[in-house]
Design an enzyme around this catalytic site. Sequence first.
Site, PDB file in Angstrom:
ATOM      1  N   GLY A 190      -4.463  -4.691  -1.418  1.00  0.00           N
ATOM      2  CA  GLY A 190      -3.277  -5.367  -1.916  1.00  0.00           C
ATOM      3  C   GLY A 190      -2.811  -6.523  -1.063  1.00  0.00           C
ATOM      4  O   GLY A 190      -1.902  -7.268  -1.461  1.00  0.00           O
TER       5      GLY A 190
ATOM      6  N   VAL B   8      -7.016  -4.611  -5.697  1.00  0.00           N
ATOM      7  CA  VAL B   8      -7.833  -3.884  -4.730  1.00  0.00           C
ATOM      8  C   VAL B   8      -8.288  -4.758  -3.561  1.00  0.00           C
ATOM      9  O   VAL B   8      -8.778  -4.223  -2.558  1.00  0.00           O
ATOM     10  CB  VAL B   8      -9.047  -3.262  -5.460  1.00  0.00           C
ATOM     11  CG1 VAL B   8     -10.088  -4.321  -5.793  1.00  0.00           C
ATOM     12  CG2 VAL B   8      -9.674  -2.131  -4.661  1.00  0.00           C
ATOM     13  N   TYR B   9      -8.132  -6.066  -3.648  1.00  0.00           N
ATOM     14  CA  TYR B   9      -8.616  -6.932  -2.571  1.00  0.00           C
ATOM     15  C   TYR B   9      -7.805  -6.690  -1.294  1.00  0.00           C
ATOM     16  O   TYR B   9      -6.606  -6.953  -1.232  1.00  0.00           O
ATOM     17  CB  TYR B   9      -8.520  -8.412  -2.956  1.00  0.00           C
ATOM     18  CG  TYR B   9      -9.470  -8.859  -4.044  1.00  0.00           C
ATOM     19  CD1 TYR B   9     -10.563  -8.077  -4.425  1.00  0.00           C
ATOM     20  CD2 TYR B   9      -9.291 -10.064  -4.695  1.00  0.00           C
ATOM     21  CE1 TYR B   9     -11.436  -8.480  -5.419  1.00  0.00           C
ATOM     22  CE2 TYR B   9     -10.162 -10.488  -5.684  1.00  0.00           C
ATOM     23  CZ  TYR B   9     -11.228  -9.689  -6.048  1.00  0.00           C
ATOM     24  OH  TYR B   9     -12.083 -10.102  -7.044  1.00  0.00           O
ATOM     25  N   ASN B  10      -8.497  -6.153  -0.300  1.00  0.00           N
ATOM     26  CA  ASN B  10      -7.889  -5.880   1.006  1.00  0.00           C
ATOM     27  C   ASN B  10      -6.633  -5.021   0.886  1.00  0.00           C
ATOM     28  O   ASN B  10      -5.606  -5.277   1.515  1.00  0.00           O
ATOM     29  CB  ASN B  10      -7.607  -7.192   1.743  1.00  0.00           C
ATOM     30  CG  ASN B  10      -8.853  -8.022   1.920  1.00  0.00           C
ATOM     31  OD1 ASN B  10      -9.907  -7.492   2.266  1.00  0.00           O
ATOM     32  ND2 ASN B  10      -8.770  -9.307   1.646  1.00  0.00           N
TER      33      ASN B  10
END
Length: 338
Positions: free
Chosen positions: A56, A52-54
Amino acid sequence: MDYRRLGTSNLRVSALCLGTMMFGQQTPQEEAARIVASAREHGVNFIDTANVYNQGRSEETLAPLLRGARPDWVLATKIGSPTDGAPNHSHYSRPWLIQGVEQSLARLGTDYIDILYLHRDYAGENLEEAVRALGDLIRAGKLRYFGVSNFRGWRIAEIIRLCRQAGVPQPVVCQPYYNLLNRQPEVEILPACAHYGLGVVPYSPIARGVLTGKYAPGRPPGPDTRAGRGDKRILETEFRQESLLIAQKIGEHCAARAVRPSQFAVAWVLANPIVSAVIAGPRTLAQWEDYFPALDVAIGPDDEAFIDGLVAPGHPSTPGYNDPNYPFFGRPVVTAQA
């Protein structure tokens, strides 16, 4: 570099784990490359990201930086937090665990993940379904291990029970939000991890930047800071007057020791023998390299007593505070009958 055993597993990880939440957005590719190169130079072998960080992009940013040296890294990513508006693109259904892992593998440019964390502890989630799917992914060679992040103590015990029941390897690590301003994990989470043999790898040891001392009590935050940009998580967690005041007192204590407050804060977390490593999540190379001196900071009885006098063991910095992202469910409210 100090290498520590990850719980009762046979895996050894560096005391500093490179967190890449900023990669792919605030940290551009070139700066990310410099940070990863510095990590390797200093002997760091543990790196952390999430699907979920940025959206993908953190995983995508890492892919070329790990190429050619993939076996040298203990690579951890996470699944469970919503990635888009689709109803089954979050949580821990069997289809999403399988699909999500395949997507992370593609973004990371690898054919296996060392550690997959269940990112959040969702109330009412069917953990047996998740455990069985994780067991299949481990047997298929997609995962080496799995872990839990932001799980309550009793839910750690429950997932251990389900693993034993299903014949699935138990989680090897827990990733809680733990620092000297938030000592609540000392009540149930850390003892559960110690009892069941999970390594503990806390995130945000500097309390989302508050423990650097850059936020002055009673003054608006600088526009170039996380709080100044209106970051939701810092504003609903550590950006409180009590925490800011304590950070100032810690700064005075550290000045007398000629130690930077951020390095003292990291060293305090690492001084807990239950902790295997801490996640350092830099935006810049300078921020990343500021973490390394923490490995040489000794925390003595006087330091422990000083912190205990500011934040009681097992408590947050603000009496009665609880993170709104993790509400209590122990007392259901009964609606009065008409």
